[in-house]
Design an enzyme around this catalytic site. Structure first.
Site, PDB file in Angstrom:
ATOM      1  N   HIS A   1       0.840  -1.206   0.000  1.00 10.28           N
ATOM      2  CA  HIS A   1       0.000   0.000   0.000  1.00 10.28           C
ATOM      3  C   HIS A   1       0.873   1.254   0.000  1.00 10.28           C
ATOM      4  CE1 HIS A   1      -3.717  -2.225   0.815  1.00 10.28           C
ATOM      5  NE2 HIS A   1      -3.064  -2.889   1.740  1.00 10.28           N
ATOM      6  N   HIS A   2       1.848   1.288  -0.864  1.00  8.32           N
ATOM      7  CA  HIS A   2       2.696   2.480  -0.963  1.00  8.32           C
ATOM      8  C   HIS A   2       3.441   2.470  -2.298  1.00  8.32           C
ATOM      9  CE1 HIS A   2       5.475  -0.564   0.800  1.00  8.32           C
ATOM     10  NE2 HIS A   2       6.235  -0.094  -0.150  1.00  8.32           N
ATOM     11  N   SER A   3       4.057   3.618  -2.607  1.00 10.86           N
ATOM     12  CA  SER A   3       5.036   3.671  -3.696  1.00 10.86           C
ATOM     13  C   SER A   3       6.305   4.302  -3.124  1.00 10.86           C
ATOM     14  CB  SER A   3       4.512   4.487  -4.881  1.00 10.86           C
ATOM     15  OG  SER A   3       4.513   5.850  -4.555  1.00 10.86           O
TER      16      SER A   3
ATOM     17  N   ARG B   1       2.427  -0.365  -4.996  1.00 12.81           N
ATOM     18  CA  ARG B   1       2.496  -1.830  -4.894  1.00 12.81           C
ATOM     19  C   ARG B   1       1.677  -2.357  -3.726  1.00 12.81           C
ATOM     20  NH1 ARG B   1       8.548  -0.909  -4.520  1.00 12.81           N
ATOM     21  NH2 ARG B   1       7.708   0.774  -5.765  1.00 12.81           N
TER      22      ARG B   1
END
Ligand code: T46
Length: 134
Positions: free
Chosen positions: A49-51, A96
């Site tokens: 839950h981040h980039s 992702r």
């Protein structure tokens, strides 16, 4: 998807078993500054839950399997990782999430930079804005 690709590693070894060696400048896209690995995650958990603003990574499922869902701000693609002879190379600002962990799954990540919490974008709307501006 641009900036995301599967790399097939050269597998060495003999009748005693297989071996992959990853060395800077030889079949590997960047200088490795950090290695971490993840295991013991239940099948339905969704991690990530981040980039990242400035990070390249190669992700290897050294045991078992899992799914990486990558999002470039316009489309999503799912990569099923199930081989220690393959790595998922991600560079640039890619959102992702990863899930569907098999029993005994171990995910090893080779990273181009040291750990830096400020490099993470954890807000999806901010990610979309930055991805679509670049
Ligand atoms: C990524 C995916 C594939 C550290 O202290 N050092 C580190 O190098 C890392 C990666 C994490 N941590 C700490 C930070 C958290 O307290 O470990 C804990 C779990 O990290 P996080 O929630 O970021 O884990 P994931 O599985 O969601 O994401 C990780 C990486 O952080 C990320 O860069 O691309 O794996």
């Amino acid at each position: 998807m641009k900036d995301c690709e599967l790399i097939n590693f050269k597998v060495r070894g003999d009748h005693t078993g297989s071996l992959v060696a990853l060395e800077k400048g030889e079949d590997f896209p960047f200088e490795i500054k950090r290695v971490y690995y993840i295991w013991g995650t239940d099948q339905k958990v969704i991690r990530g839950h981040h980039s990242h603003r400035n990070l390249e990574q190669v992700i290897v499922c050294t045991s078992g399997s899992c799914d990486f869902i990558l999002d470039n701000g316009y489309c999503r693609e799912i990569f099923h990782l199930n081989s220690p002879a393959q790595g998922l190379h991600i560079k640039g600002n890619i959102w992702r999430e990863f899930t569907n962990f098999s029993q005994g799954c171990v995910v090893m990540v080779l990273a181009s930079e040291h750990y830096n919490p400020a490099d993470y974008i954890r807000d999806y709307d901010l990610f979309l804005k930055t991805a679509r501006e670049s």
